[in-house]
Each structure stands twice: as C-alpha cells, then as structure tokens.
Write an enzyme that holds these catalytic residues in place. Structure first.
Site, PDB file in Angstrom:
ATOM      1  N   GLU A   8     -23.391 -31.962  -5.951  1.00 13.22           N
ATOM      2  CA  GLU A   8     -24.519 -32.946  -5.893  1.00 13.22           C
ATOM      3  C   GLU A   8     -24.310 -34.028  -4.710  1.00 13.22           C
ATOM      4  O   GLU A   8     -25.331 -34.553  -4.065  1.00 13.22           O
ATOM      5  CB  GLU A   8     -24.954 -33.492  -7.118  1.00 13.22           C
ATOM      6  CG  GLU A   8     -25.151 -32.526  -8.159  1.00 13.22           C
ATOM      7  CD  GLU A   8     -24.008 -32.712  -9.411  1.00 13.22           C
ATOM      8  OE1 GLU A   8     -22.906 -32.393  -8.800  1.00 13.22           O
ATOM      9  OE2 GLU A   8     -24.645 -32.696 -10.480  1.00 13.22           O
TER      10      GLU A   8
ATOM     11  N   ASP B 170     -22.511 -30.690 -11.823  1.00 17.61           N
ATOM     12  CA  ASP B 170     -22.078 -31.148 -12.853  1.00 17.61           C
ATOM     13  C   ASP B 170     -22.031 -30.093 -13.972  1.00 17.61           C
ATOM     14  O   ASP B 170     -22.902 -29.382 -14.083  1.00 17.61           O
ATOM     15  CB  ASP B 170     -22.541 -32.571 -13.038  1.00 17.61           C
ATOM     16  CG  ASP B 170     -22.269 -33.690 -12.147  1.00 17.61           C
ATOM     17  OD1 ASP B 170     -21.139 -33.486 -11.700  1.00 17.61           O
ATOM     18  OD2 ASP B 170     -22.741 -34.835 -12.277  1.00 17.61           O
TER      19      ASP B 170
ATOM     20  N   ASP C 263     -23.013 -30.713 -17.238  1.00 19.47           N
ATOM     21  CA  ASP C 263     -23.905 -30.874 -18.148  1.00 19.47           C
ATOM     22  C   ASP C 263     -25.230 -30.065 -17.930  1.00 19.47           C
ATOM     23  O   ASP C 263     -25.355 -29.658 -17.146  1.00 19.47           O
ATOM     24  CB  ASP C 263     -24.034 -32.425 -18.453  1.00 19.47           C
ATOM     25  CG  ASP C 263     -24.467 -33.090 -17.325  1.00 19.47           C
ATOM     26  OD1 ASP C 263     -25.074 -32.606 -16.219  1.00 19.47           O
ATOM     27  OD2 ASP C 263     -24.492 -34.470 -17.265  1.00 19.47           O
TER      28      ASP C 263
ATOM     29  N   GLU D  72     -28.168 -31.586 -16.941  1.00 25.31           N
ATOM     30  CA  GLU D  72     -28.782 -31.717 -15.513  1.00 25.31           C
ATOM     31  C   GLU D  72     -27.934 -31.002 -14.714  1.00 25.31           C
ATOM     32  O   GLU D  72     -28.741 -30.713 -13.647  1.00 25.31           O
ATOM     33  CB  GLU D  72     -28.605 -33.267 -15.678  1.00 25.31           C
ATOM     34  CG  GLU D  72     -29.568 -33.780 -14.590  1.00 25.31           C
ATOM     35  CD  GLU D  72     -30.989 -34.083 -15.089  1.00 25.31           C
ATOM     36  OE1 GLU D  72     -32.110 -33.983 -14.287  1.00 25.31           O
ATOM     37  OE2 GLU D  72     -31.215 -33.995 -16.443  1.00 25.31           O
TER      38      GLU D  72
ATOM     39  N   TYR E 132     -14.898 -36.495 -15.999  1.00 28.63           N
ATOM     40  CA  TYR E 132     -16.494 -36.516 -15.913  1.00 28.63           C
ATOM     41  C   TYR E 132     -17.009 -37.608 -16.855  1.00 28.63           C
ATOM     42  O   TYR E 132     -16.631 -37.574 -17.993  1.00 28.63           O
ATOM     43  CB  TYR E 132     -17.062 -35.140 -16.377  1.00 28.63           C
ATOM     44  CG  TYR E 132     -18.671 -35.155 -15.927  1.00 28.63           C
ATOM     45  CD1 TYR E 132     -19.094 -35.681 -14.632  1.00 28.63           C
ATOM     46  CD2 TYR E 132     -19.620 -34.817 -16.969  1.00 28.63           C
ATOM     47  CE1 TYR E 132     -20.609 -35.688 -14.549  1.00 28.63           C
ATOM     48  CE2 TYR E 132     -20.856 -34.789 -16.620  1.00 28.63           C
ATOM     49  CZ  TYR E 132     -21.480 -35.166 -15.586  1.00 28.63           C
ATOM     50  OH  TYR E 132     -22.728 -35.137 -15.193  1.00 28.63           O
TER      51      TYR E 132
ATOM     52  N   ARG F  63     -19.943 -38.627 -18.092  1.00 28.65           N
ATOM     53  CA  ARG F  63     -21.177 -38.458 -19.196  1.00 28.65           C
ATOM     54  C   ARG F  63     -20.674 -37.492 -20.181  1.00 28.65           C
ATOM     55  O   ARG F  63     -20.802 -36.326 -20.008  1.00 28.65           O
ATOM     56  CB  ARG F  63     -22.446 -37.930 -18.386  1.00 28.65           C
ATOM     57  CG  ARG F  63     -22.919 -38.799 -17.264  1.00 28.65           C
ATOM     58  CD  ARG F  63     -24.445 -38.523 -16.859  1.00 28.65           C
ATOM     59  NE  ARG F  63     -24.777 -39.268 -15.921  1.00 28.65           N
ATOM     60  CZ  ARG F  63     -24.595 -39.409 -14.689  1.00 28.65           C
ATOM     61  NH1 ARG F  63     -24.157 -38.238 -14.161  1.00 28.65           N
ATOM     62  NH2 ARG F  63     -25.225 -40.302 -13.940  1.00 28.65           N
TER      63      ARG F  63
ATOM     64  N   HIS G 108     -15.765 -30.219 -24.011  1.00 23.54           N
ATOM     65  CA  HIS G 108     -15.899 -31.228 -23.141  1.00 23.54           C
ATOM     66  C   HIS G 108     -14.614 -32.137 -23.229  1.00 23.54           C
ATOM     67  O   HIS G 108     -14.178 -32.216 -24.615  1.00 23.54           O
ATOM     68  CB  HIS G 108     -17.060 -31.934 -22.836  1.00 23.54           C
ATOM     69  CG  HIS G 108     -18.276 -31.297 -22.494  1.00 23.54           C
ATOM     70  ND1 HIS G 108     -19.480 -31.609 -22.244  1.00 23.54           N
ATOM     71  CD2 HIS G 108     -18.205 -29.789 -21.992  1.00 23.54           C
ATOM     72  CE1 HIS G 108     -20.213 -30.732 -21.819  1.00 23.54           C
ATOM     73  NE2 HIS G 108     -19.629 -29.503 -21.531  1.00 23.54           N
TER      74      HIS G 108
END
Length: 792
Positions: free
Chosen positions: A9, A82, A84, A86, A285, A287, A330
């Site tokens: 991203e 990423d 997740d 999103e 990460y 989040r 995670h």
C-alpha cells in the site's frame, strides 16, 4: 523487466521490502485503495443484492495505469497489502482493477517487515480470502447506506450540511450522555481525618488516616475534640508480601491509551507514528486486538532480558486475548528486534518506539515484590481506629523497565500522595505522640469526561468499532463539529479545614480550584441536537448493543459463518422504512429553551441553534421589531446556560474607552474575545473576562501586541514590502506574501538579498505545491459541482 511484481500500500513499506528481495522482484506501491464506491446515489444497488459500482479516482489513474503495465509484463504478481480486512479488500480491488489472472497472482501476508518474515510469506502464499473481503464490503456498504440515507433526513429535519455515521454517532452519544451525567451531578461533602504521629523518641514521623469519613462538620469537630486528651497506641501490626504483575503487550487500543497518558499523543497521531515505525520495519503491525506473542518473539525477549538484567528478571508469560473478535494468529504490537532498545528517527518515533519496547519487554519479566505493612492505631477516647499503611519494594522485577499509567484525574494526585511509601519500625502496643490532626472537607466527584484514549477504551469495552476504526471515528466526530477537544479552566471552591491547635479545634476556610479539564472531549450544541434527534427517531442505529451486534456479524462474515448480503438485507429493510417514516412524520428539531422575559422590553428570551451556531434571542420573528441576537461564548451550552448568563451576552460589544482618539470596543468573535481599535483586532489574554476589561487594560493589550509585532520583524526588503525576515517559533524565516520560506542553515541573516528570497521561494516545494493547488482550485470552480453532499 523483473519476473515478480510485489504490490504494497505505501511507498515507505515498498522501500523497506525492496531492500530484502533480490533483483527478480520489483516492489511497487498502490498508495492505499486504488478504487472506491462512486459518489452518486447509484453506488449501491439495493434491489440487486447490494451490487456496488466502483470508480478509480482521478488521482489514482496514473498509478493504476503503471501497475497494469508492470503486471502485464510480470510472470507473477504478489499482493502484499496489510493482513486485516481492509488490506484484504485492497488486494481484491487490485486483482479486479488490474485484471489479474488467478494462476499468476499470489496473496501474501506478514505482521512485521523483516527479511525472515517477508521470505517466509513468499514461501507460503495463499489466495485472496473472500470471507475477509466480504466482511469489509459489508461494513463499507452498510456505512455508506447509513450515511447516504440518514444525512438528508438531518438536512431536512435538523440543519443543512449535517452528516451521520453508524459508529461516529454512537461515540457522540457516549460523550453527550456523559456530559448530562456531569451536569446533573451534585457533589456531596464529607470530612477526611488525617493524623501525623511521631514515635516515643520523636525522630520518626508518619501519617495515618481514619478509614471512614464524617458527613457532618459537627461530627468531625467532635472527633478532633475527643482526640485532644487521648492516648494513641499501635493496636495491631500486620506485614504481608504483595506482588504486582506486568501488563500484557500493546494492542491498538491500549497503545492509544498509554501514548495519550504518557506521551500526550492524540489517537490519530499515535497511529500515524506507529504506521511509520511499522513501514520502516521497527515494530509489528499496529492494527491488532491480540495480546499474543509468537514463540520467536518470546525467545528473543528472554534473551534480551537475561543479557541486560539477569536470569531472575525473566518470567515466561503467555497472554490470552479477552476480546471476542480478536484473532489469536495475529500478534500484539512489539518491536521487531528486542535487541534495539532505541532507534534513529524523529522525536515522536523514538518516544513511541521506546514505549512499545518497554511494554513488550516488561510483559516477559518477573513480578515486582513488595512488603506491605498495615498498622492500626487505637484512640483511648474513641472506638474508631486510625490506619497507617506502608510499602517497601523487595524486588523491582518488571518495574525496572516499565510502569503502566492510569486514567485517574490529576486532582486525585494529592490524595494519593497522602499515603506513606515507608513506615518507621513499629511494635504492637507502642505508644505514639500526636503531632497534628486535621479534618479536611472533601467533595465527591462527577464521572470524568472522556479523553480520546478513554473514549477508545469505552468503545472497545462495548464491542463497538475495531482497531482500524478507533482513530478515524474520533477524528470524524471532531471534524464534523459534533465534539470539541479542549482545555477548560476550573472554578474556585471554598472548603473547610478543622485542626487541633493549642489544645482546641480551630476552623479555617480555604480556597481551591476544581473542575479544570485538560484535553477532554465536550459535546457541542449541534452534536447534542443531532444526537437527540437520532436517539428519538433512529434508536436502533445508535443503540450500544445493536452497534456491537453489527460488529459481531462482521466478524462472523469474516470467519465464513454468515452470508454478507443476507446480513445487509436484515439491516436495510427496517432501516429504510424508518427513514421514510421519519421524513414523513417527524417534526423539525429545534433544541430551543425558553429562559425567561427581558425586564426592559418584556419580550421572551430563548436559546437555540441558529444558522451560525448556538445563540440567545430576545423577541420573536412575529414581532414588528426585529429580534436581538447574541452568540453563546466558549464553554456555554444551550442546556445549561442561565437567564442571567444569557442576558450578560447582550452587554457586548462594549465600549471601554478611547486610545489615540479612536474608540476601543470589546466583543466576542469566532476565535474568542477581542478588542477592536482602528480596524485592527487584539485578542484578550486567556482568563481575562471581556466584561471586566478596563480602559487601561485595553491600552496595555494593544501596546503589547504592537511591540511583539515590531520585535517579530527583523528586516523588510526595500524591493518588495511583502518580503520580510521574521522571528518564528523555530528561528528566523522569510515571509514572502502568503508563502513561508525556509532560510538555508548557516546563512548570515544580514547578507540575504532580495534575489536570494526569489530563488529560495521558487525552489521551495511547499511554495510550488501551494501555487499548483491555487491553480487547480481556480480551474475546479469552472466545473459543475457535485450535487451529492452526503459523507461516508
């Protein structure tokens, strides 16, 4: 041309990863999402299984064009967004938009940007996880439907240009309800007894406290009188060991809370800095709602603890995540390399990294061990006993590295400090000498207003939102003007202190400041108005349980146990019907309060939200004479303003005198109270009430501002009066019209020529960007504006 195209991203992440891979890999950035729902009403076809219409924004067309060309030439395209929902959606959008083929596309995920993690990810690729994509799609579609259908209702029934959002509206509701709790709160007074003793030798002093408090002053006074002739002795002495364990490693929520308490960071700033640390390969990460650490991380932490502090400081710990939707696969937020105690970077990056390192290391360390002593002290003339407590640290354990902060208000600090950390050696039945005793009036406190961090904590407790939504939610409610984050001064309050002096009880009245707020979240009147309308007509949408239930359903879609369009159908039918009913039957919201009658004109005095914000009105629109209006001051609210406070607002603008043959007028504007003189404006210093400003004070404020402005300007260039060198917060700079130009390091100020100014202004990228933006804006105004005002 490289065989492999790897797409991430962000450019920063691309740069870090490129260093780990060989010449066969070309790493490129998509710069976030490359497409989004169209802005028009036909973005979602509710009649056709919520089919979405997407578009590539104009600022992403060049990126998409380049990626398409590179993907066509590559043997394999690796989607490395990423891990997740999103991120999964970004990979899916790339797959669709770039017209990739399944047999030459691979999806990889990693939660840290290190060479071993990247290599392992490439060795274990997978396909796009459509359950995660569908969960993100469900959230995106539901939030768009809520925003697009609810916002026009607010325009028609409340005020133009308003907008609503599913999670944001719940956050506003929490803040509004807390404010109302505080407004209704009545403080109860009670008297706290504290005594100071010395041992027989008189050398050692310590404090003790009566566990219970007296509600009546007379009872506290009687207690002190009874204590004057009393004998005091240690009636019991108890020593017992105590332990304190470290907190779990950081999740997104706990990092935001602790960075707020320890570093003073806003939630948004914490996430921006953490993003940079992650993309530079410094941390995992950022989040996540998991407190889990990988076996590799646990071993690395153990090695670092043993090397730095010794074996006795290490204790292996595995933490389990309490959050229902958390994914244990995670990891918590931790440093990628525990051996790096500090890093290079800007000040904010270094501070946040050290906080993350300390928390993660401490989570694998031994308990801190204490010996807690409790002494009870008898009073020969009373049945009650005073209590003295002391604590001695026997082994610091994890406290060598890190201590977690709490959300306790600063006005609690004094009371917490009344306790002892250490007691002198005491024995049972030991006689004590009373040195001082006082009874201080203390007041119960209302619930605390939310900080950004404590609001995140509350949302998490209620199951509302997820790690990726906390920061945007809090930014949105402030940007929309529903909530303000600010400091507010406290008010003076008197309290009584009774104390023993010269064998009698004396009374003293003291003054303290109470209720001062620092970086707290307050609802605005428009926030209250929108909240009340939504609670009345769309209670389900901003019901805490309902919002948490929706989040749970997103989790079920992500796990493949619920079909996303069925979930949306169940939601949309009743919601859309509610929209129609409200548009047809609901009255327009006014939030108007009648305060009384103006004693001069006999006209009604009311307070309401007007076109430009909350205001007080004398008279009504039906009167022959036009009503008079006055804007509310900062900190005043429609729900709580009194008649007297409202009438005071009509005393402004107020003439306070004459200076240099021109009138000085005090008034309140958009940015607070000010003095107007000779078409110039001078802000009032903080804490000075505009109603109290004298002629002398006004003149002083004007003269001081003029002097500051003179001292600020170092030099004005003769060739152009708009070019001048000024003293700024970080040293001298050049103000060139509306452009601020940096002076190159080492330049002698007196030798700067006007040609230098022109050269530096032209070379300044910010200056060019401003000029480009200006041109773009000018062009834009000639185009037809979009009719859709609804926001996400």
């Amino acid at each position: 041309m490289a065989k492999n195209l790897l797409i991430v991203e962000s450019p920063a992440k691309a740069k870090t990863i490129e260093g780990y891979l060989g010449k066969d890999f070309l790493v490129k950035s998509s710069y976030g999402h490359i497409r989004d729902l169209v802005k028009t009403d036909d973005a979602i076809d509710v009649e056709n299984n919520f089919k979405q219409k997407y578009e590539v924004p104009s600022d992403k067309k060049a990126v998409v064009s380049e990626l398409k060309k590179l993907a066509k030439d590559a043997e394999t395209v690796w989607l490395a967004s990423d891990e997740d929902r999103e991120g999964e959606a970004i990979s899916w959008h790339l797959y669709e938009t770039l017209s990739l083929k399944e047999d030459k596309t691979k999806r990889i995920v990693f939660h840290e940007i290190t060479k071993p993690a990247i290599v392992k990810a490439i060795e274990t690729p997978r396909k796009i996880d459509y359950n995660l994509v569908n969960a993100q799609q469900a959230r995106r579609v539901l939030d768009r439907l809520v925003g697009f259908e609810l916002s026009p209702v607010l325009w028609k029934k409340v005020k133009p240009s308003l907008s609503a959002g599913r999670v944001q509206s719940v956050a506003v509701r929490l803040i509004v309800e807390r404010e109302r709790e505080i407004n209704k709160f009545t403080a109860d007074a009670s008297f706290k007894i504290v005594a100071q003793f010395t041992t027989e030798k008189g050398k050692e002093q310590f404090k003790s406290e009566l566990p219970q408090r007296f509600e009546r002053k007379s009872d506290a006074e009687t207690f002190l009188k009874d204590s004057i002739p009393a004998a005091f002795a240690v009636s019991s002495l108890e020593k017992k060991p105590a332990k304190r364990s470290p907190a779990a490693p950081f999740t997104t929520s706990t990092l935001q809370q602790e960075a707020s308490r320890k570093l003073g960071f806003s939630v948004a700033r914490t996430m921006q800095v953490a993003q940079r640390l992650y993309e530079a390969g410094r941390i995992t990460y950022m989040r996540t709602d998991s407190v889990n650490l990988s076996d590799t991380a646990i071993q690395a932490a153990q090695q670092e603890i043993v090397n730095a502090y010794g074996e006795k400081y290490h204790k292996l710990r595995r933490y389990k995540t309490k959050s229902a939707g958390a994914q244990e696969a995670h990891e918590a937020i931790r440093p990628t390399y525990f051996s790096q105690h500090t890093i290079e970077g800007d000040h904010a990056e270094r501070r946040l990294y050290e906080l993350i390192w300390k928390r993660a290391i401490a989570s694998q360390m031994s308990e801190a061990e204490f010996e807690k002593t409790t002494a009870k002290i008898s009073i020969s003339t009373r049945q009650e006993e005073l209590v003295a407590t002391g604590e001695v640290m026997r082994f610091d354990g994890f406290l060598k590295v890190y201590m977690e902060s709490t959300d306790e208000d600063s006005d609690n600090i004094q009371e917490r400090n009344d306790g002892n950390t250490l007691l002198p050696p005491l024995e049972k039945d030991q006689q004590l000498n009373l040195q001082a005793m006082h009874a201080t009036e203390r007041f119960s406190r209302p619930p605390a207003r939310y900080t950004e961090a404590s609001l995140v904590k509350k949302l998490e407790e209620l199951g509302i939102g997820r790690p990726s939504t906390y920061a945007p939610t809090i930014s949105t409610i402030q940007n929309r003007g529903y909530v303000v984050k600010e400091d507010r001064d406290g008010k003076e309050r008197q309290y009584i202190v009774l104390q023993i002096a010269d064998n009698k009880v004396i009374e003293e009245v003291k003054t303290e400041m109470t209720g001062a707020e620092r970086s707290k979240m307050f609802p605005t009147d428009i926030g209250v108005l929108v909240n009340d309308f939504l609670v009345e007509h769309f209670h389900d949408i901003i019901d805490y349980n309902f919002t948490a239930k929706v989040e749970k359903e997103f989790d079920e879609i992500a796990h493949g146990s619920k079909e996303w369009t069925a979930m949306l159908n169940n939601f949309y039918g009743p919601f859309h019907q509610g929209i129609q009913d409200t548009l047809e039957h609901a009255d327009r919201a006014s939030h108007e309060r009648q305060l009384g009658t103006d004693p001069v004109s006999g006209k009604p005095v009311s307070v309401r939200v007007g076109r430009f914000g909350p205001l007080v009105q004398i008279g009504s629109a039906d009167d022959e004479e036009k009503p008079r209006f006055a804007s509310l001051r900062k900190g005043q609210m429609i729900e709580t303003i009194t008649f007297e406070e409202a009438m005071d607002l009509f005393k402004l603008p107020k003439k306070v005198g004459v200076f240099e043959e021109k009138e000085m007028t005090v008034a309140i504007g958009r940015f607070g109270p000010y003095i107007r003189h000779a078409s110039a404006f001078y802000s009032l210093p903080k804490g000075l009430d505009p109603m109290d400003v004298t002629e002398e004070e006004a003149i002083q404020i004007i003269q001081e501002k003029r002097q500051k402005d003179k001292e600020k300007v170092i030099r004005v260039f003769a060739e152009n009066a708009e070019a001048q060198i000024e003293n700024g917060r970080w040293g001298p700079f050049i103000r060139f019209g509306k452009q601020n130009v940096k002076i190159p390091k080492g330049t002698e100020i007196e030798k700067i020529t006007y040609e230098d100014v022109l050269k530096w202004a032209e070379a300044d990228p910010k200056g060019k960007a401003k000029a480009a933006a200006k041109t773009a804006t000018a062009k834009k105004t000639t185009k037809k504006k979009s009719t859709s005002k609804a926001k996400k």
